[in-house]
Write a protein that holds these residues in place. Structure first.
Motif, PDB file in Angstrom:
ATOM      1  N   THR A 298      -7.536  -7.620   2.451  1.00 15.64           N
ATOM      2  CA  THR A 298      -8.693  -6.806   2.086  1.00 15.64           C
ATOM      3  C   THR A 298      -9.710  -6.785   3.214  1.00 15.64           C
ATOM      4  OG1 THR A 298      -8.361  -7.295  -0.255  1.00 15.64           O
ATOM      5  CG2 THR A 298     -10.517  -6.504   0.370  1.00 15.64           C
TER       6      THR A 298
ATOM      7  N   VAL B 105      -4.330   6.675   2.691  1.00 13.36           N
ATOM      8  CA  VAL B 105      -3.677   5.418   2.301  1.00 13.36           C
ATOM      9  C   VAL B 105      -2.621   5.040   3.337  1.00 13.36           C
ATOM     10  CG1 VAL B 105      -2.206   4.310   0.571  1.00 13.36           C
ATOM     11  CG2 VAL B 105      -4.124   5.708  -0.157  1.00 13.36           C
TER      12      VAL B 105
ATOM     13  N   LEU C  62       0.834  -1.206   0.000  1.00  7.94           N
ATOM     14  CA  LEU C  62       0.000   0.000   0.000  1.00  7.94           C
ATOM     15  C   LEU C  62       0.867   1.255   0.000  1.00  7.94           C
ATOM     16  CD1 LEU C  62      -2.874  -0.814   2.517  1.00  7.94           C
ATOM     17  CD2 LEU C  62      -3.122  -0.314   0.099  1.00  7.94           C
TER      18      LEU C  62
ATOM     19  N   ILE D  35      -2.917   4.699  -5.749  1.00  6.17           N
ATOM     20  CA  ILE D  35      -4.161   4.338  -5.061  1.00  6.17           C
ATOM     21  C   ILE D  35      -4.953   5.597  -4.701  1.00  6.17           C
ATOM     22  CG2 ILE D  35      -5.091   3.279  -2.972  1.00  6.17           C
ATOM     23  CD1 ILE D  35      -2.720   1.326  -3.097  1.00  6.17           C
TER      24      ILE D  35
ATOM     25  N   SER E 294      -8.514  -4.218   5.656  1.00 10.29           N
ATOM     26  CA  SER E 294      -8.696  -2.845   5.167  1.00 10.29           C
ATOM     27  C   SER E 294     -10.169  -2.470   5.121  1.00 10.29           C
ATOM     28  CB  SER E 294      -8.051  -2.679   3.785  1.00 10.29           C
ATOM     29  OG  SER E 294      -8.802  -3.341   2.784  1.00 10.29           O
TER      30      SER E 294
ATOM     31  N   ARG F 170       1.103   4.257  -2.971  1.00 14.31           N
ATOM     32  CA  ARG F 170       0.268   5.258  -2.318  1.00 14.31           C
ATOM     33  C   ARG F 170      -0.272   6.287  -3.297  1.00 14.31           C
ATOM     34  NH1 ARG F 170       3.424   7.498   2.085  1.00 14.31           N
ATOM     35  NH2 ARG F 170       4.607   8.452   0.429  1.00 14.31           N
TER      36      ARG F 170
ATOM     37  N   ALA G 278      -7.545  -0.061  -3.204  1.00 16.54           N
ATOM     38  CA  ALA G 278      -6.716  -0.964  -2.391  1.00 16.54           C
ATOM     39  C   ALA G 278      -6.942  -2.424  -2.746  1.00 16.54           C
ATOM     40  CB  ALA G 278      -6.995  -0.734  -0.913  1.00 16.54           C
TER      41      ALA G 278
END
Length: 176
Positions: A138, A82, A40, A47, A141, A44, A129
């Motif tokens: 996932t 993020v 991530l 995203i 998140s 960054r 993401a």
């Protein structure tokens, strides 16, 4: 006999204690998915740009309400989101994004950014993401993003974003 925390257990070693004010151990960034957090952080900018694109596509009036500088500010804010999401994924704990959402809601209110727009950016962040994280990552998140959306939705209700304001009443209250 009540033992003090400062008393040595044996060989001069003090007992392990939790955080003195919270009574909890410190939050760990290794208990979740540190590899996903690293991915991530590496993507960054991409995203964050994807999150803003999704938000703009979801609401056609987005471009008319924000000028170029406003969109740049929202893109910078998305990059910070993020980074906070990466902390949540690394520790498998929604604390960092939820707390950040709680502390930044007043900043968005001062900048006259509706909470609905921030929620749209978070939903765009969810979509962006998913291309970087695995299924288990996932889930972590999504839990963090859900907590942040709850916070911003609560502030939305509090600040009156849930309904359009009557311009006549607004003029009466402002005296102009």
């Amino acid at each position: 006999m009540v033992r003090s925390y400062a008393e040595p257990v044996g060989d001069g070693i003090l007992r392990a204690v939790s955080h003195p004010t919270l009574g909890l151990p410190p939050r760990s960034l290794q208990t979740g998915f540190p590899e996903g957090a690293a991915r991530l952080r590496a993507d960054r900018a991409r995203i964050a740009l994807r999150a803003l694109e999704v938000a703009v596509d979801a609401d056609p009036t987005f471009r008319t309400r924000y000028n170029e500088d406003g969109l740049r500010n929202l893109l910078r804010d998305a990059e910070v989101f993020v980074e906070r999401l990466a902390l949540c994924v690394a520790g498998n704990d929604p604390h960092w994004l939820k707390t950040f959402a709680d502390s930044t809601a007043t900043v968005y209110r001062r900048r006259k950014v509706p909470m609905d727009d921030v929620v749209r950016i978070l939903e765009g962040l969810r979509a962006g993401a998913r291309g970087v994280l695995s299924d288990a990552e996932t889930a972590a998140s999504d839990a963090a993003l859900d907590e942040a959306v709850k916070v911003f939705t609560w502030y939305r209700r509090l600040a009156g974003d849930a309904r359009k304001r009557n311009p006549i009443l607004a003029a009466l209250y402002k005296g102009g």
